[in-house]
Every structure is written in C-alpha cells, then in structure tokens.
Design an enzyme around this catalytic site. Structure first.
Site, PDB file in Angstrom:
ATOM      1  N   CYS A  62      -1.480   2.219  -6.251  1.00 52.56           N
ATOM      2  CA  CYS A  62      -1.935   3.706  -6.216  1.00 52.56           C
ATOM      3  C   CYS A  62      -0.646   4.352  -6.842  1.00 52.56           C
ATOM      4  O   CYS A  62       0.660   4.117  -6.656  1.00 52.56           O
ATOM      5  CB  CYS A  62      -1.887   4.229  -4.689  1.00 52.56           C
ATOM      6  SG  CYS A  62      -2.184   6.119  -4.764  1.00 52.56           S
ATOM      7  N   HIS A  98      -9.340  -1.952   3.582  1.00 51.05           N
ATOM      8  CA  HIS A  98      -8.952  -1.785   2.002  1.00 51.05           C
ATOM      9  C   HIS A  98      -7.458  -1.918   2.205  1.00 51.05           C
ATOM     10  O   HIS A  98      -6.477  -1.256   2.639  1.00 51.05           O
ATOM     11  CB  HIS A  98      -9.053  -0.616   1.586  1.00 51.05           C
ATOM     12  CG  HIS A  98      -8.374  -0.130   0.362  1.00 51.05           C
ATOM     13  ND1 HIS A  98      -9.406  -0.099  -0.923  1.00 51.05           N
ATOM     14  CD2 HIS A  98      -7.389   0.285  -0.252  1.00 51.05           C
ATOM     15  CE1 HIS A  98      -8.540  -0.029  -2.120  1.00 51.05           C
ATOM     16  NE2 HIS A  98      -7.236   0.260  -1.560  1.00 51.05           N
ATOM     17  N   HIS A 129      -3.581  -3.549   1.008  1.00 49.23           N
ATOM     18  CA  HIS A 129      -2.756  -3.854  -0.391  1.00 49.23           C
ATOM     19  C   HIS A 129      -1.467  -5.058   0.221  1.00 49.23           C
ATOM     20  O   HIS A 129      -1.287  -4.993   1.440  1.00 49.23           O
ATOM     21  CB  HIS A 129      -1.840  -2.459  -0.455  1.00 49.23           C
ATOM     22  CG  HIS A 129      -2.768  -1.622  -1.433  1.00 49.23           C
ATOM     23  ND1 HIS A 129      -2.444  -1.314  -2.825  1.00 49.23           N
ATOM     24  CD2 HIS A 129      -3.913  -0.881  -1.009  1.00 49.23           C
ATOM     25  CE1 HIS A 129      -3.421  -0.500  -3.108  1.00 49.23           C
ATOM     26  NE2 HIS A 129      -4.267  -0.115  -2.280  1.00 49.23           N
TER      27      HIS A 129
END
Length: 321
Positions: free
Chosen positions: A250, A217, A219
C-alpha cells in the site's frame, strides 16, 4: 489439524496491488498479458486495477484502456477497486468490469485519513451511502473488509475488539436494509499479524458473526505471512486475498522503504495448500509461469519462492519413473 478446510479460494490482487506501488508505469500490453496468464490458472477472480485519481496513483491512470485490452476467459471475474463515488461511476461505465458491492472500514484514524481522507467514524457514514448506491445500481454486497485489523504503523497496537466491532456494525447496517453480508475480511494492511493474533481474531469474529464466511487479506511485510496463513488454515479459514509473485504493497501504509511490502504470495500459498492435501482448483505450474512473467515485466527478482525453486511435481515424476 481436523479443522483444515477441504478447499481454499484465492482472490488474486497482484495486477492491482503490484503495479500501483511501482515507481514506473509499465506498458498496458504487458499488464494485460499478466491478467490473461493469471486467468488461465484456474483462479476464479483477478483484481485488474483501480479507478482512482491519476494524480494520486498515476500507475492506474489507464484503467479503462486496460480493461478494454484484456482477452476475457469465461468463468473468471475481472474486478476493480474504487475509493469514492467518482471511481465507482467510472467502473460502472467501463465494459468488462465485473461489479459487486464492497465496503471498507478502518480501525485507525491516522491510516483512514491517509487512504480515504476521513476518520474511521466518518467512514461508517460513507459506508451507509455506499449501501444506498449499490442498491440503486442493483448490486449485491460481496464483502466487508476492515483495514489495519491487527496493527497500524501510525497508531501502534490495535485491540482485537476494534475490528470485530467494525464488522459487527457492518453486518447490522446491512441487515437493517435487508441485505445479506456473505463475507467479512480481516486485513493485515501493515504486517502486524502473527499466528497467535490470527487465531484469536478469527475466533472472535466467528463468535460474533457465526453465519458469515471469514477471509483474510494478509501482507508478508515482516516475513510472517506464510505462518499466518497456516494458522488461519488450522482455524478452517478458506478464503484469502493474495498476490502473484508477492507483488504489491500500500502506498499509504508508512513502511520504511518506498514500496512497502507485498501481499502473501499466491503461488507459494497454493503450494502450501496442495502439500497439505487442500484443494484450490488452481494449476500450480501455470501459476508459476504467471509469476515468472510478472518478474520479467517488473525487471527485478520478486519475493516468491516457488517461482524460483519450482514445485515438487518434477522431482516426484522423476522418482516415479
């Protein structure tokens, strides 16, 4: 390059990751249209929204209504996120939510407190409760994810042994209950990863959990998202979370700007895979149109590259003609 996977799976998180970070609340019909457009591309799973406190994340206050509005496509999973038991029970009671057991762990106490109001150690205790809840609900465990696996804006560098230890603990906790843990994810929640650290940490997890599928995951906070994906592909990683048009970020990650930064861009990474001869099962042109729809909904230029430049298929067809 012999370790490149033959096929890569992308798990789309844009509808949840993207709209949760935006300062305004967008019409439900527009968000449903984006989910439906993504489902037409060949993606196997779309993360629609989250069941969280409307006070903390008002952008997700109408999640039940959003699931009710979506026209479902057979063969696509429509998933959601929850952070506590109340959210899980809301998800369980909502028609159209494809449920599976997911557990999350932390390397950073500071981020854990902001995101889940607990320490990393306390999160382990909660995970044990989650395993019991999922078992009671008859759900299989899909994944364990460790956040801030590469670094934390609040605590700085994270030693690679820490995320490995968390995932090994999760694997052991599942095994003690007779549960198979099929996938583990390393989350670069705040954009600290680089290609070298990706190769190192993926290798360490593989050594520790040789029979478990490793996903990432990532970013693109500091521009290294595509380079990190390439490094992971060269390690044989075939599973990525991503976000259409690069949406997301986030709200508790402590970035310098108010929106944070999005996940790796789904259509850009699909393009990368296709150019390298790696299958994805995704129609890139349809995905580009979904990204352009996301940009129209948001109402400002988004960070995806291929959605603006176009793929190379048009140019290749012209040359062939």
């Amino acid at each position: 390059m012999s370790d490149l996977p033959k096929c890569v799976e992308f798990h789309e998180e844009g509808p949840r990751e993207g709209f949760q970070i935006e300062p305004r609340i967008y019409p439900l019909t527009q968000r449903a249209a984006l989910v439906e457009a993504l489902a037409e591309t060949g993606l196997k799973a779309v993360q629609v929204a989250s069941f969280v406190s409307p006070k903390a994340v008002p952008q997700m206050a109408d999640t039940e209504a959003l699931f009710a509005a979506i026209k479902r496509r057979p063969g696509v999973r429509y998933e959601a996120v929850w952070l506590n038991e109340q959210g899980f029970h809301r998800a369980s009671a909502t028609p159209g939510v494809d449920l599976s057991g997911k557990i999350s762990l932390y390397t950073s106490d500071a981020f854990a407190k902001r995101n889940n109001n607990c320490t990393a150690a306390e999160m382990r205790d909660r995970v044990l409760r989650w395993l019991d809840l999922y078992s009671e609900a008859g759900l299989t465990i899909d994944r364990a994810l460790v956040m801030t696996a590469f670094g934390c804006n609040y605590e700085g560098e994270i030693a690679p042994e820490r995320p490995v230890a968390e995932l090994v603990w999760a694997h052991r906790a599942c095994a003690e209950r007779g549960i198979r843990l099929p996938k583990v994810y390393l989350a670069d929640t705040m954009g600290w990863a680089n290609p070298q650290s990706v190769r190192r940490l993926v290798g360490m997890v593989r050594d520790a959990l040789p029979d478990t599928r490793v996903g990432l995951h990532l970013h693109d906070t500091r521009g290294l998202g595509p380079a990190n994906v390439l490094a992971a592909l060269e390690m044989g990683v075939d599973l990525f979370d991503s976000s259409v048009a690069g949406l997301g970020g986030c709200p508790f990650a402590g970035h310098g700007d108010s929106r944070g930064a999005g996940n790796i861009c789904t259509e850009d990474m699909v393009f990368l895979c296709h150019e390298m001869g790696i299958e994805t099962g995704i129609d890139l042109e349809k995905l580009i149109e979904a990204a352009r729809l996301a940009e129209r909904i948001i109402g400002r230029p988004l960070s995806g590259r291929i959605m603006h430049a176009g793929s190379l298929s048009t140019y290749r067809m012209r040359r062939a003609a």
